[in-house]
Design a protein around this motif. Structure first.
Motif, PDB file in Angstrom:
ATOM      1  N   VAL A 133       0.830  -1.208   0.000  1.00  0.00           N
ATOM      2  CA  VAL A 133       0.000   0.000   0.000  1.00  0.00           C
ATOM      3  C   VAL A 133       0.863   1.257   0.000  1.00  0.00           C
ATOM      4  O   VAL A 133       0.338   2.373   0.072  1.00  0.00           O
ATOM      5  N   ASP A 134       2.194   1.094  -0.084  1.00  0.00           N
ATOM      6  CA  ASP A 134       3.086   2.253  -0.166  1.00  0.00           C
ATOM      7  C   ASP A 134       3.481   2.463  -1.630  1.00  0.00           C
ATOM      8  O   ASP A 134       2.748   2.102  -2.539  1.00  0.00           O
ATOM      9  N   GLY A 135       4.644   3.010  -1.874  1.00  0.00           N
ATOM     10  CA  GLY A 135       5.059   3.309  -3.239  1.00  0.00           C
ATOM     11  C   GLY A 135       5.833   2.203  -3.931  1.00  0.00           C
ATOM     12  O   GLY A 135       6.487   2.454  -4.952  1.00  0.00           O
ATOM     13  N   THR A 136       5.758   0.984  -3.412  1.00  0.00           N
ATOM     14  CA  THR A 136       6.520  -0.128  -3.986  1.00  0.00           C
ATOM     15  C   THR A 136       6.228  -0.307  -5.477  1.00  0.00           C
ATOM     16  O   THR A 136       7.155  -0.463  -6.288  1.00  0.00           O
ATOM     17  N   ALA A 137       4.968  -0.317  -5.850  1.00  0.00           N
ATOM     18  CA  ALA A 137       4.593  -0.569  -7.252  1.00  0.00           C
ATOM     19  C   ALA A 137       5.229   0.452  -8.185  1.00  0.00           C
ATOM     20  O   ALA A 137       5.733   0.100  -9.263  1.00  0.00           O
ATOM     21  N   ALA A 138       5.226   1.717  -7.784  1.00  0.00           N
ATOM     22  CA  ALA A 138       5.804   2.767  -8.639  1.00  0.00           C
ATOM     23  C   ALA A 138       7.315   2.595  -8.778  1.00  0.00           C
ATOM     24  O   ALA A 138       7.868   2.779  -9.876  1.00  0.00           O
ATOM     25  N   VAL A 139       7.988   2.225  -7.698  1.00  0.00           N
ATOM     26  CA  VAL A 139       9.438   2.008  -7.766  1.00  0.00           C
ATOM     27  C   VAL A 139       9.753   0.862  -8.716  1.00  0.00           C
ATOM     28  O   VAL A 139      10.658   0.954  -9.555  1.00  0.00           O
ATOM     29  N   VAL A 140       9.012  -0.217  -8.617  1.00  0.00           N
ATOM     30  CA  VAL A 140       9.245  -1.372  -9.487  1.00  0.00           C
ATOM     31  C   VAL A 140       9.027  -0.988 -10.948  1.00  0.00           C
ATOM     32  O   VAL A 140       9.821  -1.354 -11.827  1.00  0.00           O
ATOM     33  N   GLU A 141       7.978  -0.233 -11.237  1.00  0.00           N
ATOM     34  CA  GLU A 141       7.704   0.184 -12.616  1.00  0.00           C
ATOM     35  C   GLU A 141       8.847   1.011 -13.191  1.00  0.00           C
ATOM     36  O   GLU A 141       9.141   0.936 -14.383  1.00  0.00           O
ATOM     37  N   ASP A 142       9.510   1.771 -12.352  1.00  0.00           N
ATOM     38  CA  ASP A 142      10.633   2.600 -12.819  1.00  0.00           C
ATOM     39  C   ASP A 142      11.793   1.762 -13.345  1.00  0.00           C
ATOM     40  O   ASP A 142      12.667   2.285 -14.042  1.00  0.00           O
ATOM     41  N   PHE A 143      11.824   0.469 -13.021  1.00  0.00           N
ATOM     42  CA  PHE A 143      12.934  -0.394 -13.424  1.00  0.00           C
ATOM     43  C   PHE A 143      12.646  -1.172 -14.709  1.00  0.00           C
ATOM     44  O   PHE A 143      13.477  -1.979 -15.136  1.00  0.00           O
ATOM     45  N   ARG A 144      11.508  -0.942 -15.339  1.00  0.00           N
ATOM     46  CA  ARG A 144      11.165  -1.692 -16.544  1.00  0.00           C
ATOM     47  C   ARG A 144      12.267  -1.573 -17.602  1.00  0.00           C
ATOM     48  O   ARG A 144      12.646  -2.568 -18.221  1.00  0.00           O
ATOM     49  N   ALA A 145      12.781  -0.372 -17.808  1.00  0.00           N
ATOM     50  CA  ALA A 145      13.782  -0.166 -18.858  1.00  0.00           C
ATOM     51  C   ALA A 145      15.159  -0.680 -18.453  1.00  0.00           C
ATOM     52  O   ALA A 145      15.970  -1.031 -19.321  1.00  0.00           O
ATOM     53  N   ASP A 146      15.426  -0.715 -17.161  1.00  0.00           N
ATOM     54  CA  ASP A 146      16.762  -1.084 -16.686  1.00  0.00           C
ATOM     55  C   ASP A 146      16.925  -2.583 -16.460  1.00  0.00           C
ATOM     56  O   ASP A 146      18.059  -3.061 -16.334  1.00  0.00           O
ATOM     57  N   LEU A 147      15.837  -3.306 -16.394  1.00  0.00           N
ATOM     58  CA  LEU A 147      15.895  -4.708 -16.014  1.00  0.00           C
ATOM     59  C   LEU A 147      15.142  -5.547 -17.043  1.00  0.00           C
ATOM     60  O   LEU A 147      13.961  -5.869 -16.875  1.00  0.00           O
ATOM     61  N   PRO A 148      15.800  -5.926 -18.132  1.00  0.00           N
ATOM     62  CA  PRO A 148      15.156  -6.774 -19.136  1.00  0.00           C
ATOM     63  C   PRO A 148      14.672  -8.074 -18.495  1.00  0.00           C
ATOM     64  O   PRO A 148      15.296  -8.609 -17.583  1.00  0.00           O
ATOM     65  N   GLY A 149      13.548  -8.564 -18.986  1.00  0.00           N
ATOM     66  CA  GLY A 149      13.009  -9.807 -18.438  1.00  0.00           C
ATOM     67  C   GLY A 149      12.262  -9.622 -17.143  1.00  0.00           C
ATOM     68  O   GLY A 149      12.005 -10.596 -16.428  1.00  0.00           O
ATOM     69  N   LEU A 150      11.893  -8.373 -16.811  1.00  0.00           N
ATOM     70  CA  LEU A 150      11.148  -8.119 -15.572  1.00  0.00           C
ATOM     71  C   LEU A 150       9.654  -8.350 -15.790  1.00  0.00           C
ATOM     72  O   LEU A 150       9.054  -7.804 -16.710  1.00  0.00           O
ATOM     73  N   ALA A 151       9.066  -9.157 -14.909  1.00  0.00           N
ATOM     74  CA  ALA A 151       7.616  -9.342 -14.866  1.00  0.00           C
ATOM     75  C   ALA A 151       7.144  -9.038 -13.453  1.00  0.00           C
ATOM     76  O   ALA A 151       7.896  -9.218 -12.485  1.00  0.00           O
ATOM     77  N   VAL A 152       5.913  -8.558 -13.334  1.00  0.00           N
ATOM     78  CA  VAL A 152       5.379  -8.174 -12.029  1.00  0.00           C
ATOM     79  C   VAL A 152       4.034  -8.853 -11.815  1.00  0.00           C
ATOM     80  O   VAL A 152       3.164  -8.816 -12.689  1.00  0.00           O
ATOM     81  N   ILE A 153       3.898  -9.486 -10.650  1.00  0.00           N
ATOM     82  CA  ILE A 153       2.620 -10.037 -10.204  1.00  0.00           C
ATOM     83  C   ILE A 153       2.170  -9.205  -9.021  1.00  0.00           C
ATOM     84  O   ILE A 153       2.954  -8.942  -8.106  1.00  0.00           O
ATOM     85  N   ARG A 154       0.915  -8.788  -9.033  1.00  0.00           N
ATOM     86  CA  ARG A 154       0.412  -7.969  -7.916  1.00  0.00           C
ATOM     87  C   ARG A 154      -0.758  -8.679  -7.248  1.00  0.00           C
ATOM     88  O   ARG A 154      -1.774  -8.960  -7.891  1.00  0.00           O
ATOM     89  N   ASN A 155      -0.601  -8.966  -5.969  1.00  0.00           N
ATOM     90  CA  ASN A 155      -1.691  -9.520  -5.178  1.00  0.00           C
ATOM     91  C   ASN A 155      -2.498  -8.366  -4.594  1.00  0.00           C
ATOM     92  O   ASN A 155      -1.933  -7.515  -3.902  1.00  0.00           O
ATOM     93  N   PRO A 156      -3.801  -8.311  -4.857  1.00  0.00           N
ATOM     94  CA  PRO A 156      -4.612  -7.206  -4.314  1.00  0.00           C
ATOM     95  C   PRO A 156      -4.565  -7.132  -2.795  1.00  0.00           C
ATOM     96  O   PRO A 156      -4.582  -6.054  -2.213  1.00  0.00           O
ATOM     97  N   GLU A 157      -4.512  -8.296  -2.136  1.00  0.00           N
ATOM     98  CA  GLU A 157      -4.413  -8.374  -0.683  1.00  0.00           C
ATOM     99  C   GLU A 157      -3.172  -9.185  -0.321  1.00  0.00           C
ATOM    100  O   GLU A 157      -2.783 -10.097  -1.053  1.00  0.00           O
ATOM    101  N   PRO A 158      -2.544  -8.878   0.803  1.00  0.00           N
ATOM    102  CA  PRO A 158      -1.348  -9.641   1.193  1.00  0.00           C
ATOM    103  C   PRO A 158      -1.677 -11.107   1.458  1.00  0.00           C
ATOM    104  O   PRO A 158      -2.622 -11.414   2.191  1.00  0.00           O
ATOM    105  N   LEU A 159      -0.888 -12.001   0.859  1.00  0.00           N
ATOM    106  CA  LEU A 159      -1.055 -13.434   1.069  1.00  0.00           C
ATOM    107  C   LEU A 159       0.023 -14.018   1.967  1.00  0.00           C
ATOM    108  O   LEU A 159      -0.112 -15.139   2.442  1.00  0.00           O
TER     109      LEU A 159
END
Length: 325
Positions: free
Chosen positions: A42-68
């Motif tokens: 619920v913090d800025g984690t998602a935005a930080v990860v998105e910023d690495f799309r260009a720097d990290l080839p082969g990056l995929a992201v899975i997002r769980n709506p609720e913590p598992l």
């Protein structure tokens, strides 16, 4: 073709996730893929990860709506990857440059099911290398033979999933017990060593493990800490008799450690933790529990004996058992 898949579970990791991803970028090779599992941040984690799309080839992201929880976040990553080998990196840790390529070269060369490596524990500016307990290095070994002896620190006392690399063909052996929010790596490492065919340990300390992070499960005192008992119930289930003394020492050492730190629990949770710990320890063979208590440092042994009044004292005195806590 994907050679190596790296699974990075993270929850509310805005503060540190960039360190992890920068280290992965410095480890990139063709044939590597990276799967970040954002476990309900619920913090800025998602935005930080998105910023690495260009720097990290082969990056995929899975997002769980609720913590598992960490176990199910890692399992989600395992279901999504396609590499010949798999490794893990927690979102608040990082890797030395070139470490992943060296891991792949080692497991390729040895041809075993999995390889366990040393790591560097980080607390502020302090750095301490922690070695995987296997004495023989760079040799293919029997995982079952690395569980014993009961009285020594062995590979099941070194449960860290991120300290190694694994053949994805191990399948369900790599999956973590669903629903566990803490101690998920304890039944995982026991099952891996009981059921895999070959492994090796190597002198490579390329993972930097950040300790004492506020908000991490080692630091919080809430309901999730009771999963420690669920985890060890899985360890004890269908356990071969020859491994029982080791499992009892493993459990009792960690139980006493948690009880020493129980002041971090709210009073109601501390009472529940203590009651469940006593109930579970009393169900174990009493002579094995007594031997476990005798093998601990005196202060920790006293904590366990307070929980279990009347526990017999073996003839030999207490001695440190060296297990991780």
């Amino acid at each position: 073709m994907i050679t190596l898949s790296v699974i990075v579970p993270v929850r509310d990791g805005e503060r540190f996730i960039s360190d992890a991803l920068v280290s992965l970028a410095r480890n990139f090779r063709p044939g590597f893929e990276f799967v970040v599992v954002d476990d309900g941040s619920v913090d800025g984690t998602a935005a930080v990860v998105e910023d690495f799309r260009a720097d990290l080839p082969g990056l995929a992201v899975i997002r769980n709506p609720e913590p598992l929880g960490l176990a199910d976040a890692r399992n989600a990553g395992l279901s999504a990857v396609s590499g010949r080998y798999v490794t893990f990196l927690d979102g608040d840790d990082w890797l030395a440059p070139g470490y992943l390529a060296r891991l792949v070269a080692v497991i390729d060369g040895l041809g075993c099911d999995f390889v366990r490596a040393d790591h560097v524990q980080v607390e502020g500016r302090k750095r301490v290398v922690h070695r995987a307990p296997a004495a023989r290095r760079g040799a293919v070994l029997d995982p079952r033979g690395a569980i014993l002896p009961a009285g020594a620190r062995t590979m099941v006392d070194y449960p860290y999933a991120w300290a190694g690399v694994y053949r994805r063909s191990l399948g369900d052996l790599l999956r973590f017990p669903s629903g566990l929010h803490t101690a998920e790596d304890r039944p995982w490492i026991w099952r891996l060593h009981r059921e895999a065919v070959t492994f090796a340990a190597v002198s490579m300390a390329g993972v930097f493990y950040r300790r004492q992070v506020a908000g991490s499960l080692t630091q919080v005192g809430d309901e999730r800490q009771l999963h420690f008992f669920d985890a060890f119930e899985l360890v004890f289930a269908d356990l071969e008799e020859k491994y029982l003394p080791k499992a009892v020492r493993n459990f009792c050492g960690l139980l006493a450690h948690h009880l020493e730190l129980a002041d971090r629990f709210p009073p109601e949770l501390r009472a529940r933790f203590t009651e469940r710990g006593a109930r579970m320890a009393q169900a174990l063979p009493r002579e094995l529990v007594a031997e476990a208590a005798a093998a601990m440092p005196a202060e920790r042994s006293a904590v366990l004996r307070e929980l279990l009044p009347g526990l017999p004292v073996p003839a030999r005195g207490p001695r440190p058992d060296g297990e991780d806590s």
